[in-house]
Each structure stands twice: as structure tokens, then as C-alpha cells.
Design a protein around this motif. Structure first.
Motif, PDB file in Angstrom:
ATOM      1  N   PHE A   1       0.679  -1.336  -0.013  1.00  0.00           N
ATOM      2  CA  PHE A   1      -0.140  -0.102   0.129  1.00  0.00           C
ATOM      3  C   PHE A   1       0.739   1.116   0.004  1.00  0.00           C
ATOM      4  O   PHE A   1       2.290   1.259   0.072  1.00  0.00           O
ATOM      5  CB  PHE A   1      -0.942  -0.052   1.257  1.00  0.00           C
ATOM      6  CG  PHE A   1      -0.324   0.040   2.610  1.00  0.00           C
ATOM      7  CD1 PHE A   1       0.223   0.749   3.081  1.00  0.00           C
ATOM      8  CD2 PHE A   1      -0.593  -1.450   3.188  1.00  0.00           C
ATOM      9  CE1 PHE A   1       0.786   0.678   4.581  1.00  0.00           C
ATOM     10  CE2 PHE A   1      -0.231  -1.686   4.545  1.00  0.00           C
ATOM     11  CZ  PHE A   1       0.573  -0.990   5.017  1.00  0.00           C
ATOM     12  N   SER A   2       0.440   2.268  -0.123  1.00  0.00           N
ATOM     13  CA  SER A   2       0.937   3.634  -0.457  1.00  0.00           C
ATOM     14  C   SER A   2       2.061   4.103   0.565  1.00  0.00           C
ATOM     15  O   SER A   2       1.541   3.756   1.910  1.00  0.00           O
ATOM     16  CB  SER A   2       0.008   4.662  -0.494  1.00  0.00           C
ATOM     17  OG  SER A   2       0.655   5.959  -0.445  1.00  0.00           O
ATOM     18  N   ALA A   3       3.345   4.295   0.410  1.00  0.00           N
ATOM     19  CA  ALA A   3       4.053   4.861   1.445  1.00  0.00           C
ATOM     20  C   ALA A   3       3.589   5.979   2.060  1.00  0.00           C
ATOM     21  O   ALA A   3       4.016   6.247   3.215  1.00  0.00           O
ATOM     22  CB  ALA A   3       5.549   4.797   0.794  1.00  0.00           C
TER      23      ALA A   3
ATOM     24  N   ALA B   1      -5.573   6.409   3.697  1.00  0.00           N
ATOM     25  CA  ALA B   1      -6.265   7.248   2.860  1.00  0.00           C
ATOM     26  C   ALA B   1      -6.306   6.870   1.357  1.00  0.00           C
ATOM     27  O   ALA B   1      -7.237   7.065   0.746  1.00  0.00           O
ATOM     28  CB  ALA B   1      -5.422   8.515   2.875  1.00  0.00           C
ATOM     29  N   GLU B   2      -5.212   6.156   0.974  1.00  0.00           N
ATOM     30  CA  GLU B   2      -5.340   5.435  -0.506  1.00  0.00           C
ATOM     31  C   GLU B   2      -6.576   4.407  -0.404  1.00  0.00           C
ATOM     32  O   GLU B   2      -7.225   4.462  -1.317  1.00  0.00           O
ATOM     33  CB  GLU B   2      -3.990   4.657  -0.701  1.00  0.00           C
ATOM     34  CG  GLU B   2      -3.849   3.966  -2.085  1.00  0.00           C
ATOM     35  CD  GLU B   2      -2.731   3.140  -2.098  1.00  0.00           C
ATOM     36  OE1 GLU B   2      -2.187   3.195  -3.362  1.00  0.00           O
ATOM     37  OE2 GLU B   2      -2.248   2.557  -1.251  1.00  0.00           O
TER      38      GLU B   2
ATOM     39  N   GLY C   1      -3.023  10.580  -4.737  1.00  0.00           N
ATOM     40  CA  GLY C   1      -1.638  11.004  -4.333  1.00  0.00           C
ATOM     41  C   GLY C   1      -1.273  11.549  -5.705  1.00  0.00           C
ATOM     42  O   GLY C   1      -1.655  12.337  -6.415  1.00  0.00           O
ATOM     43  N   HIS C   2       0.053  11.307  -6.066  1.00  0.00           N
ATOM     44  CA  HIS C   2       0.782  11.562  -7.290  1.00  0.00           C
ATOM     45  C   HIS C   2       0.219  10.809  -8.532  1.00  0.00           C
ATOM     46  O   HIS C   2       0.645  11.061  -9.638  1.00  0.00           O
ATOM     47  CB  HIS C   2       2.238  11.653  -7.304  1.00  0.00           C
ATOM     48  CG  HIS C   2       2.800  12.357  -6.194  1.00  0.00           C
ATOM     49  ND1 HIS C   2       2.561  13.683  -6.424  1.00  0.00           N
ATOM     50  CD2 HIS C   2       3.393  12.249  -5.125  1.00  0.00           C
ATOM     51  CE1 HIS C   2       3.429  14.420  -5.162  1.00  0.00           C
ATOM     52  NE2 HIS C   2       3.895  13.365  -4.405  1.00  0.00           N
ATOM     53  N   LYS C   3      -0.569   9.751  -8.225  1.00  0.00           N
ATOM     54  CA  LYS C   3      -0.854   8.837  -9.485  1.00  0.00           C
ATOM     55  C   LYS C   3      -2.267   9.471 -10.022  1.00  0.00           C
ATOM     56  O   LYS C   3      -3.122   9.880  -9.433  1.00  0.00           O
ATOM     57  CB  LYS C   3      -1.488   7.514  -8.874  1.00  0.00           C
ATOM     58  CG  LYS C   3      -1.551   6.428 -10.007  1.00  0.00           C
ATOM     59  CD  LYS C   3      -1.888   5.293  -9.515  1.00  0.00           C
ATOM     60  CE  LYS C   3      -1.844   4.059 -10.614  1.00  0.00           C
ATOM     61  NZ  LYS C   3      -2.514   4.284 -11.790  1.00  0.00           N
TER      62      LYS C   3
END
Length: 583
Positions: free
Chosen positions: A44-46, A51-52, A234-236
Motif C-alpha cells: 500500500f502507499s508509502a 487514505a489510499e 496522491g501523485h497517481k
């Protein structure tokens, strides 16, 4: 011999020759981000895993809005991983809904308990639900596992998604497609998997996935999903969401049920239905636990065979389920562990062969050499054996009474049912007496089993199983049980006491005993060592033929019947369900 129709069902079950379940290669960095070194991808997201999950999987499926007023809601997930998505959904659901959540997930490389604990240690917001998951995490066995929590049911499959999904039956309202990226784990995004997703989808099912890969978009569109790109996390930049329109599956509302039989099988069915809000009336022709369930003690342990046969798979799954669920239902389990040794040198060689062929995970059973066996038992033993750390024993009559302690259950003792009554659902669970009500539908035999209650010179700190078993209750040593297909009078005989004691001395030659009392009861048996469980015809079900494994077999049988009656996801594979079905 198996009937012709059984061979094909058994063939489908024999694809798993061992019980081996591979562990993932996982590391957790200093920031608490778990990474699969095998797939070279993060779980999962670092930045913020919770939140992801909330953005991608909850919001992507319009949750919690969609489940707010639903009595039942089902989520399907591909890639259980660390369980983060499940835990976030669980916590959100219990805070925003009064219904029941069914969560189905698959994982080819399930984390060990140690890995799971490490991966979730950095998520303090989920500490309460994470602790419950870790405490009730399934044993490392292939196939489907049913884990029950308050208002949340987890059905978790350990194995390849392409083998597990075709064996599931469910109506999934929302999909969390969370396998590693298609470029790194293409097997999770195959055409066959997409077709299974479509088959298992309820009317107007939705999906969400972190990926925007063309293979995912195209595959989902080809099976009927309308797919669109939306803002990623996020940045995705992008992720995919969508919906598939379909016909609603109607289900018959079940409000009342009649259970015939007051032993472990009947009491388990009554409790499983009562937990679902069904008003249950149970009829027992004598008193509760007057048959085989009236023995003073019984051990919970699975059947060992050289390969992971259908009967082995059933009994191991049932063992795993019974350990968790009986305790949740108020049954006292005496968790002393269980030691299985051979009855002679030939049997010892067979157990060693099973060790190599079955490949049980150490979380399930650990192989001990003779000196380790001797140290655990406290007497010199010349043969090795399997130690089941979760092995336990219980008092069957106390267990039955605990199962019936529920406001939705009404009990009528000394109430013999001579013909089938009327109710939304009828479940026959009265062992060999079921033949009287269903003379042509079942194939069951009967064996008599005598147990001996002894005063012993030494205490046993663990349950010992050899050719028979020995359970130290603290008040007496319970040993047995005989198998007799000829003398079915139910008499307690000196000859059977002598046989039980002889077998005990073959395992524990130094144990001095004196007979206090004994008990003989009848077991209902089937030709293939699998009980008859499931639907006979609309509204009529059976749970019979459990043989000598009823203490572990009955609770999962009850869960299967209750799931079918109430239109819930199956707790076992479709092939195993079909193999158990009465015919």
C-alpha cells in the motif's frame, strides 16, 4: 466405491495434492511501508495507506453511501495482502451501517501471523480491528476460510485466484481489485479472472482499482462493465472505476426454521441460524446431547491422510473454523494441544510419510521426534508424531447447551418428530435416525463406540491420539473409542474396556489405570468419510453422518447450511459443497 456422479466432483477437489501454502517475501521499511520483494511492488502507499484505501476503494465504489441502508452488503477483493483494505472497510462499515458486511478476498501468498503483525504495527488507527484479525487469522491451509466477527464476515481464500474464484458462489456488490500492478502480476488480470468477476457480480455491481492499465480497462469492458478513468490517489494521475448492470437475484426470506436433533450437529445449525435472526425451534426425541454428543469429553483434531484429499480438506477446514467459532459462541475449549503418534512402527512410518507428502505448515502441526514427544508427554515414547498446537478438547453436552443459549432458539426435549413439519426451512440433524424421515435420500451406516472413564496414575498435559485417544479432564482420564459394526445394542462391556486400555498401554506402557465407568453411543457414518450436508430439496436440509469427527465437522456444516438458506457467500468451495450434498 464412489457413485459415478461423485468421481467428477472428487476430481475437481484433487487438484491440491499437498497442504502447502507459500509465504510471501516481504520487508517493512523504517516508515512502515511493506514491500513484496517477490513482485517488487508495495502493498500500500508509502504516503498513507489508509487514505489510499479510502480514496481508491471506498470512494471509488461510492461507499459508505451505498451500504448505509442495506441489511447485507458484499465486497469482493483480489489480493488480501496485509488486510489493510478489509480493516478500513470493516471499521468504516461498523461506524456507518447497522447491517452485515460480507468481505470475500483471495491471496496466493498469505502473510504469516508474524508478517501480518509487523505490517499492521504502523497503523494505530486500525489497532482495534487489526488485533481481532490477528487473533482470528486462519490457519495456513489451502482453500477458503470463514472468519466471523461482530456484524462482519470474512471469507478468505488461500491459493491461486484462477482456481479459487471459480469455486466461490456469491453476489458481490462492490469489487476491490487490488492485485499488484498488471505489469508485475499479470495472472491477477487475466481474461478468465475477469469472467469470474462478472459471474460473481450482483446487479449493478461496481469496481474500483488503483491501476489505469489498458489490460484492466479492456478486460473489464469485455465482461460488461462500464469503465471510466478518474483521479488517482496522491501523485497517481488516473485510476479506474465502473459499474456492471445485471439482473437482481431474488432470495427467499427465511424467518423460521425447525431443527430435528439435539446433538452437536443440530445445536450448531440452530445457533448458526439464530445468529442470523432466524427464529429456530429445535426438537430432540430424548434430552439434549443424549447420543454421541453425550460423551464426557471429545477432542478437536483433523484427519491425517497422505495427500490433501476431499475428506482431509473438509476436516482441516472444519477444524480451523471450529476452533474460532465455538469459542465465539460461548463454548469452553480446553486448549491443551494435541499430540498424534503412530500406534505401532508401521503406523509411525506412515506418519513420517505424511509429513513429507502433506507438507503441513508449522502453524497447523509440528513434527516431533521421539525425544521431543517423550518430553511433552512425560513418559518415554519411541515414536515421533505431529503436535497440533491448536488442538483442544471440550465437554460435548456443555457445548450443546452453550450453543442453544440464544434468544432466537426454542428447545423441545422428548419431542420425537415422526413426519416432516412445516417451516421456512427444516434441517434434519439426528444422525442415523434421519434414515427414518428420509429413507431413500441418504447412505449411512452405524458403528458403536465405547469410551472408558479411568482413574490414572499420572496426568497428561496434552491430548494424546494414537489408535484411540486419551483426554485428561483433571477429574478423570477419558480413553476410547471402539469401532463396532456388529454389536449395536449400546451396551458397555468389559471386553471393550480391555480393548481401550490395551491400546492406551501400547502408547503409554507405564500408565497405571483403574476403570470408573464407561459409555457407548452410536455414530452415523458414510462410505466416503464425508458427512451429508446441505439441501435435499427446497426448504429441506440435512447435517448427518459426521462419524467420529462431529465435534469439528458440525459447526462448519452448520455455517454452510445457514449460508445457503440465507443466500450468503459460500464458506467452502463449490466442489466441496457438491461433494457433501446428500444424494
Amino acid at each position: 466405491m464412489l457413485a459415478c456422479g461423485q468421481k467428477s466432483r472428487y476430481s475437481a477437489l484433487m487438484q491440491q495434492p499437498t497442504a502447502h501454502v507459500p509465504s510471501p517475501q516481504m520487508t517493512v521499511d523504517a516508515e512502515g511501508t511493506p514491500r513484496s520483494t517477490g513482485f517488487n511492488d508495495i502493498y500500500f502507499s508509502a504516503r498513507n495507506g489508509i487514505a489510499e484505501t479510502q480514496h481508491v476503494y471506498l470512494a471509488g465504489n461510492s461507499l459508505p453511501q451505498r451500504w448505509h441502508d442495506q441489511a447485507h452488503f458484499t465486497i469482493g477483493e483480489l489480493g488480501f495482502g496485509t488486510g489493510l483494505n478489509f480493516l478500513v472497510a470493516w471499521k468504516e462499515f461498523t461506524e456507518t451501517s447497522s447491517g452485515h458486511l460480507h468481505f470475500i478476498s483471495v491471496e496466493k501468498f498469505p502473510l504469516t501471523i508474524a508478517q501480518l503483525t509487523e505490517a499492521l504495527a504502523h497503523q494505530p488507527q486500525l489497532a482495534d480491528v487489526a488485533a481481532q484479525l490477528i487473533a482470528h487469522y486462519p490457519l495456513r491451509l489451502p482453500g477458503w476460510h470463514r472468519v466471523k466477527f461482530d456484524r462482519v464476515t470474512l471469507t478468505l481464500g488461500f491459493g491461486d485466484v484462477s482456481e479459487l474464484l471459480p469455486q466461490m458462489e456469491a453476489n458481490v456488490d462492490a469489487w476491490f481489485l487490488d492485485g499488484f500492478a498488471p505489469a508485475k502480476n499479470d495472472a491477477m488480470w487475466s481474461t478468465d479472472v475477469f469472467h469470474q468477476i462478472a459471474r460473481l457480480s450482483a446487479a449493478d455491481a461496481t469496481f474500483a482499482t488503483f491501476t489505469a492499465a489498458a489490460v484492466a480497462k479492456r478486460g473489464l469492458q469485455e465482461v460488461g462493465f462500464m469503465v471510466q478513468k478518474v483521479q488517482g490517489f496522491g501523485h497517481k494521475r488516473d485510476m479506474l472505476v465502473g459499474m456492471r448492470h445485471g439482473e437482481a437475484h431474488g432470495s427467499r426470506a427465511v424467518k423460521t426454521a425447525i431443527v430435528i436433533g439435539g446433538g452437536m450437529a443440530g445445536c450448531s445449525v440452530a445457533r448458526a441460524l439464530a445468529e442470523r435472526g432466524v427464529q429456530v425451534t429445535l426438537h430432540e426425541k430424548e434430552s439434549i446431547a443424549s447420543g454421541a454428543s453425550g460423551n464426557p469429553a471429545a477432542v478437536l483434531y483433523p484427519q491425517l491422510t497422505k495427500y490433501y484429499t476431499p475428506a482431509t480438506a473438509w476436516h482441516f477446514a472444519a477444524y480451523d473454523f471450529a476452533q474460532r467459532t465455538l469459542a465465539q459462541w460461548g463454548v469452553k475449549l480446553n486448549s491443551t494441544g494435541m499430540l498424534k503418534i503412530g500406534k505401532d512402527d508401521e503406523d509411525d512410518a506412515k506418519l513420517r510419510s505424511i509429513r513429507e507428502s502433506l507438507q503441513l505448515d508449522e502453524s497447523v502441526a509440528q513434527w516431533l521426534e521421539p525425544e521431543e514427544v517423550s518430553a511433552r508427554v512425560g513418559q518415554r515414547i519411541t515414536r515421533g508424531g505431529f503436535f497440533f498446537p491448536h488442538g483442544a478438547w471440550l465437554n460435548p453436552a456443555d457445548a450443546c447447551r452453550a450453543l442453544l443459549h440464544h434468544p432466537n432458539i426454542t428447545v423441545h426435549e422428548h419431542s420425537k418428530i415422526k413426519e416432516l413439519p412445516t417451516a421456512d426451512a427444516i434441517i434434519i440433524a439426528n444422525a442415523q435416525a434421519a434414515n427414518d424421515l428420509l429413507p431413500t435420500e441418504l447412505t449411512m451406516g452405524v458403528t458403536a463406540g465405547q469410551v472408558s472413564v479411568l482413574a490414572a496414575s499420572e496426568k497428561l498435559t496434552t491430548v494424546l491420539c494414537h489408535k484411540g485417544y486419551a483426554i485428561d479432564t483433571g477429574e478423570a482420564l477419558i480413553i476410547g473409542a471402539t469401532y463396532d459394526r456388529e454389536d449395536l445394542r449400546g451396551a458397555v462391556t468389559d471386553a471393550n474396556h480391555a480393548q481401550n486400555i490395551t491400546e492406551l498401554h501400547e502408547a503409554l506402557p507405564m500408565m497405571q489405570v483403574s476403570i470408573q465407568t464407561g459409555r457407548t453411543s452410536m455414530r452415523a457414518t458414510t462410505p466416503n468419510r464425508l458427512p451429508h450436508v446441505g439441501k435435499v430439496r427446497d426448504g429441506l436440509y440435512v447435517s448427518v453422518g459426521h462419524g467420529s469427527r462431529g465435534m469439528i465437522s458440525a459447526p462448519l456444516a452448520a455455517e454452510l447450511i445457514a449460508s445457503e438458506i440465507c443466500g450468503e457467500p459460500l464458506p467452502v468451495s463449490r466442489a466441496l459443497r457438491d461433494a457433501l450434498a446428500p444424494r
